[in-house]
Design an enzyme around this catalytic site. Structure first.
Site, short mmCIF file in Angstrom:
data_model
loop_
_atom_site.label_atom_id
_atom_site.label_comp_id
_atom_site.label_asym_id
_atom_site.label_seq_id
_atom_site.Cartn_x
_atom_site.Cartn_y
_atom_site.Cartn_z
N ASP A 199 91.97 85.56 78.90
CA ASP A 199 91.24 86.35 78.00
C ASP A 199 89.68 86.69 78.34
O ASP A 199 89.10 87.27 77.56
CB ASP A 199 91.16 85.76 76.60
CG ASP A 199 92.68 86.08 75.98
OD1 ASP A 199 93.51 86.78 76.60
OD2 ASP A 199 92.96 85.56 75.04
N ARG A 256 89.41 94.33 66.94
CA ARG A 256 90.49 93.25 66.63
C ARG A 256 89.99 91.83 67.00
O ARG A 256 90.75 90.92 66.17
CB ARG A 256 91.55 93.79 67.41
CG ARG A 256 92.46 95.16 66.94
CD ARG A 256 93.77 95.20 67.87
NE ARG A 256 94.45 93.88 68.10
CZ ARG A 256 94.85 93.30 69.06
NH1 ARG A 256 94.65 93.96 70.17
NH2 ARG A 256 95.31 91.95 69.31
N CYS A 316 98.07 94.22 72.69
CA CYS A 316 97.50 94.85 73.66
C CYS A 316 98.61 95.23 74.92
O CYS A 316 99.44 94.32 75.38
CB CYS A 316 96.51 93.98 74.34
SG CYS A 316 95.02 94.22 73.29
N ASN A 338 92.83 83.65 67.90
CA ASN A 338 94.32 82.98 68.30
C ASN A 338 94.57 82.06 67.58
O ASN A 338 95.83 81.64 67.46
CB ASN A 338 94.43 82.93 69.89
CG ASN A 338 94.45 84.09 70.37
OD1 ASN A 338 94.45 85.26 70.11
ND2 ASN A 338 94.05 83.92 71.81
N ARG A 352 100.38 91.42 68.05
CA ARG A 352 101.29 90.68 68.84
C ARG A 352 101.64 89.36 67.99
O ARG A 352 102.55 88.89 67.75
CB ARG A 352 100.47 90.15 70.05
CG ARG A 352 101.30 88.98 70.85
CD ARG A 352 101.96 89.89 71.93
NE ARG A 352 102.80 89.05 72.89
CZ ARG A 352 103.82 89.20 73.32
NH1 ARG A 352 104.45 90.35 73.25
NH2 ARG A 352 104.42 88.30 74.17
N PRO A 358 107.32 89.98 77.51
CA PRO A 358 108.52 89.70 76.89
C PRO A 358 108.31 88.53 75.80
O PRO A 358 107.50 87.59 75.90
CB PRO A 358 109.50 89.58 77.81
CG PRO A 358 108.67 88.96 78.89
CD PRO A 358 107.42 89.74 78.72
N ILE A 359 109.41 88.23 74.93
CA ILE A 359 109.38 86.93 73.94
C ILE A 359 110.75 86.25 74.20
O ILE A 359 111.20 85.81 73.34
CB ILE A 359 109.11 87.54 72.40
CG1 ILE A 359 110.03 88.39 71.74
CG2 ILE A 359 107.92 88.01 72.43
CD1 ILE A 359 110.10 88.40 70.48
N ASP A 360 111.17 86.38 75.58
CA ASP A 360 112.47 85.83 75.63
C ASP A 360 112.45 84.18 75.61
O ASP A 360 113.35 83.58 75.03
CB ASP A 360 112.67 86.00 77.21
CG ASP A 360 111.90 85.54 78.05
OD1 ASP A 360 110.81 86.03 77.97
OD2 ASP A 360 112.15 84.93 79.17
C1 UD1 Z 1 98.23 84.22 73.59
C2 UD1 Z 1 97.12 84.90 72.96
C3 UD1 Z 1 96.42 85.67 74.22
C4 UD1 Z 1 96.33 84.92 75.33
C5 UD1 Z 1 97.79 84.23 75.95
C6 UD1 Z 1 97.37 83.56 77.17
C7 UD1 Z 1 97.43 85.12 70.83
C8 UD1 Z 1 97.88 85.77 69.64
N1 UD1 Z 1 97.42 85.55 71.97
O1 UD1 Z 1 99.28 85.34 74.00
O2 UD1 Z 1 95.20 86.17 73.75
O3 UD1 Z 1 96.16 86.02 76.70
O4 UD1 Z 1 98.10 83.48 74.91
O5 UD1 Z 1 96.42 82.55 76.84
O6 UD1 Z 1 97.44 83.77 70.80
N2 UD1 Z 1 105.91 85.17 78.35
C9 UD1 Z 1 107.31 85.45 78.72
N3 UD1 Z 1 108.15 85.37 77.68
C10 UD1 Z 1 107.91 84.91 76.43
C11 UD1 Z 1 106.51 84.70 76.15
C12 UD1 Z 1 105.50 84.83 77.07
O7 UD1 Z 1 107.77 86.04 79.75
O8 UD1 Z 1 108.67 84.60 75.63
C13 UD1 Z 1 104.84 85.66 79.26
C14 UD1 Z 1 104.06 86.57 78.89
O9 UD1 Z 1 104.56 87.94 79.21
C15 UD1 Z 1 102.64 86.45 79.61
C16 UD1 Z 1 102.57 84.88 79.69
O10 UD1 Z 1 103.93 84.47 79.53
O11 UD1 Z 1 102.96 86.99 80.84
C17 UD1 Z 1 101.79 84.38 78.60
O12 UD1 Z 1 102.23 84.59 77.33
P1 UD1 Z 1 102.13 83.48 76.22
O13 UD1 Z 1 101.38 82.41 76.56
O14 UD1 Z 1 103.14 83.47 75.32
O15 UD1 Z 1 100.70 84.56 75.50
P2 UD1 Z 1 100.91 84.94 74.19
O16 UD1 Z 1 101.24 84.08 72.88
O17 UD1 Z 1 101.50 86.18 74.06
#
Ligand code: UD1
Length: 417
Positions: free
Chosen positions: A304, A396, A116, A23, A92, A122-124
């Site tokens: 994780d 991966r 995964c 990560n 991702r 979402p990425i809001d």
């Molecule tokens: C990163 C890690 C992943 C780990 C996660 C939490 C990487 C590439 N991946 O994922 O292995 O499981 O942190 O430790 O570093 N969310 C929203 N809106 C957003 C962003 C996130 O609703 O704009 C939600 C996601 O759907 C999820 C939660 O927040 O339910 C955690 O997301 P986030 O901390 O952003 O994880 P990732 O960066 O995707």
């Protein structure tokens, strides 16, 4: 089809060395695109996500060499181009090109990220943050198109401390005008690793690793160098294996502080271990007792590691409650564990695990990366032979996992036919 065939029950003896954190590296590579200079990144894991990102960087004109764990990057000829699904949907972390290209060129065009299927993901928070920094964002034909005349610093409060959004704001704001503050930033160790890389390139960032990060924009970034921190999730997976199968077993290259949540839960379950600098000696423990595990943001129990931990809990006496709070769809491995003989009732994101259960080798699937790790742990403690299908997911995130485990006594065969 790529499969692992595991003959279970072998004890693990010897030392496993931990690789660089997946990560971190998946953010460090897109971060390097912020400079026209040269970058060197050490301790890089040789995993498929890294190769996909290198392909994307080469598509953008970056010269990238990857030898013996070190990546050298020459960005003197990079060009900002539309990144299609061919590159973006394979993982991702492709979303980090949104931040680095927007920050550098004030324009980015990129297909939706992949990753995964463990929830809606979402990425809001990323998008609203880009907007707060001045970007105008449109969605067209499965792509985000982001434009701005300039990036202007702002105060950004996160409703949830998203790892990806925290890093993306840093990438966007380092070359912006003025000061950006992230309030309720994620505190995962990988964020500090990325900030340290940016700082080596001349960025002005304070507070990375805490809940408030301040980024003072600079006009240019130069050459940079960084060493990837050890992968705490890989380390945690091998530590769990050590607690179940270790016999004079050592995991080398850990940072104890990054693993407190796991280590203290294992201690509560009756596991004993000895830490000596960056090494942990951990052996098979009898009479393990059930504990409750609830995942959370760092320094909480890492989501994780939740799935491999749930396999561990099947070997503990009594009841354990395992609760996943970050993703809504991260228990898809549970039916596979039950198929192997576990006694788990799950509803939504909660699983009640009654143990200990004798697991028996079966044909199962890696439904996602860490589910694959959970099934690997299960196969290694089960009697008989376990076949894990869909192991592309495991490859991966875990460098050289088959050799690392076979070198300490496991019996795993990798098949690609
Ligand atoms: C990163 C890690 C992943 C780990 C996660 C939490 C990487 C590439 N991946 O994922 O292995 O499981 O942190 O430790 O570093 N969310 C929203 N809106 C957003 C962003 C996130 O609703 O704009 C939600 C996601 O759907 C999820 C939660 O927040 O339910 C955690 O997301 P986030 O901390 O952003 O994880 P990732 O960066 O995707």
């Amino acid at each position: 089809m790529k499969r692992l065939i595991i003959k279970g029950g072998n004890l693990l003896n010897g030392t496993v060395k931990i690789s660089g954190a997946k990560n971190s590296i998946v953010a460090l590579l897109p971060a390097s695109m912020l400079t026209r200079g040269k970058c060197v990144i050490h301790n890089v894991p040789d995993i498929s996500d890294v190769h996909i990102l290198i392909d994307t960087m080469r598509f953008l004109g970056s010269k990238v060499e990857f030898n013996n764990g070190t990546i050298t990057i020459d960005n003197s000829n990079i060009v900002n181009k539309k990144i299609d699904a061919e590159y973006a949907t394979k993982l991702r972390a492709s979303y980090y090109f949104m931040g680095s290209l927007l920050g550098k060129y004030h324009h980015a065009e990129i297909a939706y990220p992949g990753g995964c299927i463990i929830g809606s993901r979402p990425i809001d928070i990323h998008l609203s943050s880009f907007r707060k920094l001045g970007a105008n964002i449109q969605e067209k034909d499965g792509h985000y198109i982001m434009d701005t005349d300039e990036i202007v610093g702002n105060e950004i409060f996160f409703d949830f401390p998203s790892v990806g959004a925290t890093i993306n704001v840093m990438l966007t704001a380092v070359l912006g005008k003025g000061t950006t503050k992230i309030i309720n930033a994620a505190r995962e160790p990988e964020i500090k690793n990325v900030a340290d890389f940016l700082i080596s390139m001349g960025a002005n960032i304070e507070g990375a690793g805490s809940g408030i990060i301040t980024i003072n924009g600079v006009s240019e970034l130069h050459d940079g160098e960084i060493t990837v921190i050890p992968d705490r999730i890989e380390a945690g997976t091998y530590i769990i294996l050590g607690a179940l199968l270790g016999e004079d077993f050592t995991v080398e290259g850990i940072v104890e502080e990054h693993l407190y949540a796991l280590l203290l839960k294992l201690k509560d379950a009756g596991v004993t271990y000895k830490i000596d600098g960056n090494k942990i000696h951990i052996n098979k423990c009898d009479n393990l007792k059930g504990v409750n595990v609830k995942t959370g943001v760092y320094p909480g129990f890492p989501t994780d590691l939740g799935q491999p931990m749930s396999t561990f809990l099947t070997q503990c006496f009594g009841q354990s409650v395992f609760e996943e709070t970050i993703y809504e769809n991260r228990l898809r491995h549970i039916p596979h564990l039950n198929h192997m003989g576990a006694n788990i009732n799950s509803l939504s994101s909660k699983a009640v695990i009654i143990g200990p259960s004798e697991l028996v080798g079966k044909k199962v699937k890696a439904t996602d990366l860490r589910a694959g790790a959970a099934m690997l742990v299960a196969g290694m403690i089960a009697s008989g032979t376990t076949t894990i299908e869909n192991i592309e997911h495991i490859l991966r995130g875990y460098e050289n996992i088959v050799d690392k485990l076979n070198n300490v006594g496991a019996d795993i065969t990798y098949i690609d036919d």
